[in-house]
Design an enzyme around this catalytic site. Structure first.
Site, PDB file in Angstrom:
ATOM      1  N   CYS A 183      -8.231  10.157   1.511  1.00 21.86           N
ATOM      2  CA  CYS A 183      -7.714  10.707   2.778  1.00 21.86           C
ATOM      3  C   CYS A 183      -6.504  11.604   2.510  1.00 21.86           C
ATOM      4  CB  CYS A 183      -7.353   9.581   3.743  1.00 21.86           C
ATOM      5  SG  CYS A 183      -8.812   8.782   4.454  1.00 21.86           S
ATOM      6  N   GLN A 236      -4.552   2.717   2.662  1.00 22.56           N
ATOM      7  CA  GLN A 236      -3.883   3.492   1.601  1.00 22.56           C
ATOM      8  C   GLN A 236      -4.955   4.256   0.835  1.00 22.56           C
ATOM      9  OE1 GLN A 236      -0.753   4.037   0.526  1.00 22.56           O
ATOM     10  NE2 GLN A 236       0.321   2.737   1.995  1.00 22.56           N
ATOM     11  N   SER A 237      -5.451   5.336   1.419  1.00 21.77           N
ATOM     12  CA  SER A 237      -6.584   6.027   0.814  1.00 21.77           C
ATOM     13  C   SER A 237      -6.149   7.296   0.083  1.00 21.77           C
ATOM     14  CB  SER A 237      -7.605   6.369   1.901  1.00 21.77           C
ATOM     15  OG  SER A 237      -8.539   7.317   1.424  1.00 21.77           O
ATOM     16  N   ASN A 238      -6.433   7.341  -1.217  1.00 25.51           N
ATOM     17  CA  ASN A 238      -6.162   8.559  -1.994  1.00 25.51           C
ATOM     18  C   ASN A 238      -7.059   9.694  -1.515  1.00 25.51           C
ATOM     19  OD1 ASN A 238      -4.394   7.096  -3.794  1.00 25.51           O
ATOM     20  ND2 ASN A 238      -6.258   6.183  -4.627  1.00 25.51           N
TER      21      ASN A 238
END
Ligand SMILES: *Cc1c(COP(=O)(O)O)cnc(C)c1O
Length: 333
Positions: free
Chosen positions: A79, A75-77
């Site tokens: 990315c 869950q990467s902001n």
């Protein structure tokens, strides 16, 4: 420190506001708490990576790139926002996601994972936690080049001396807002991961002669590791700009007390902080970064480290789309 020498794209119109939080400050019962609304930055869902990407994508376009490649947690902001910048610029985007446990990446998950698909990610490669991400990025770069692409690799969190320029700019922006508004803060609190935000921010503030202490709340590394990362980031970024480092090693303040069991893993204090800000001010924090950083601010206020009568500025670095992958944490059982 003049940033005009660097290629830059603009993803936000004007400055982000600094807002006073009267209800939240009253509920916490300590200093006056203000927030720098970097959650309102441009690109899909905003957040601190938008500022870094203005310079990173500016550099990528100057070099003729057609494909952005980066990496992050599932869950990467970072990315999500790299992909959003790629979409806006007409570039392709490939992501390498490190999963903390096997099967943690589910293509049908909510939050940022949902947005990767909605925005049209070109390729997702899932690797186990602990993989050498620099090597994985280099492999993805070679693969894209072999396909005839012109890839541009952005490191974890967009934290290198180019990305950190975004927070030098933010530090300068805060210094200008304080000067114009007659505002003075006793402390600035910010979440710390890959350290480009705290490092760049310190550099930007000090370059404008603003000496306000900056307190990092680490959500990733132990204190000493994070302090070293922040200092090195400030030093390398100053080198990139071609200026002397106006940041002293001794002034890098970091707490690792609010990290809990580890990066991205929830804590009770994070849940309390997210609920309190949402229910008093209608502002959304996130579970991995700003929720823990705000838990730190609340605790330091309650302990009197940030005393009543003072003024603290919280940098809202964004991340709220990840809330929608973890709704169960915030529902009363
Ligand atoms: C990436 C991120 C941070 C940490 O910024 P670094 O520059 O990596 O230290 C803080 N908050 C949010 C919401 C983020 O996505």
């Amino acid at each position: 420190m003049n940033l005009d020498q660097f290629p830059r794209r603009r993803y936000t119109e004007g400055r982000t506001p600094i807002e006073f939080l009267p209800n939240f400050s009253r509920a916490v019962g300590g200093p006056e708490i203000y927030v720098k609304r970097d959650d309102l930055l441009g690109l899909t869902g905003g957040g601190n990576k938008t500022r870094k990407l203005e310079f990173l994508v500016g550099d990528a376009l100057a070099k003729g790139a057609d494909t952005l490649i980066t990496c992050g947690a599932v869950q990467s902001n970072h990315c999500r926002l790299t992909l959003a910048a790629a979409v806006k610029e007409g570039l392709k985007c490939r992501l390498i996601l490190a999963e903390a446990t096997p099967g943690a990446y589910r293509p049908d998950a909510g939050g940022n994972v949902f947005l990767y698909h909605l925005l049209g990610v070109e390729r997702i490669t899932v690797v186990p936690w602990g993989t050498d991400l620099l090597a994985a990025l280099a492999a993805a770069e070679a693969e894209a080049a072999a396909e005839g692409r012109r890839p541009y690799v952005i490191p974890l969190g967009g934290s290198n001396p180019i990305g950190a320029l975004g927070y030098v700019a933010c530090g300068q922006e805060i210094a200008a807002q304080c000067a114009e508004g007659g505002l003075e803060f006793d402390n600035i609190v910010v979440a710390g991961g890959s350290a480009g935000t705290q490092g760049g921010l310190l550099l930007g503030l000090r370059s404008e002669g603003c000496g306000v202490p900056v307190t990092g709340i680490s959500v990733l590394n132990p204190r000493e590791v994070q302090q070293k990362l922040v200092y090195e980031m400030a030093e390398k970024t100053a080198g990139h700009i071609g200026a002397a480092v106006p940041v002293k090693r001794e002034e890098i303040a970091v707490y690792d007390d609010y990290l809990g069991p580890g990066y991205t893993l929830p804590t009770a204090a994070m849940v309390e902080a997210v609920k309190l800000l949402a229910s008093t001010e209608g502002i959304l924090l996130d579970p991995s970064y700003t929720g823990k950083a705000m838990a730190g601010l609340i605790d330091l206020a309650r302990k009197g480290v940030f005393p009543a009568g003072g003024r603290v500025l919280f940098i809202h670095t964004g991340g709220w789309p990840a809330l929608f992958a973890h709704q169960e944490l915030f529902l009363d059982k």
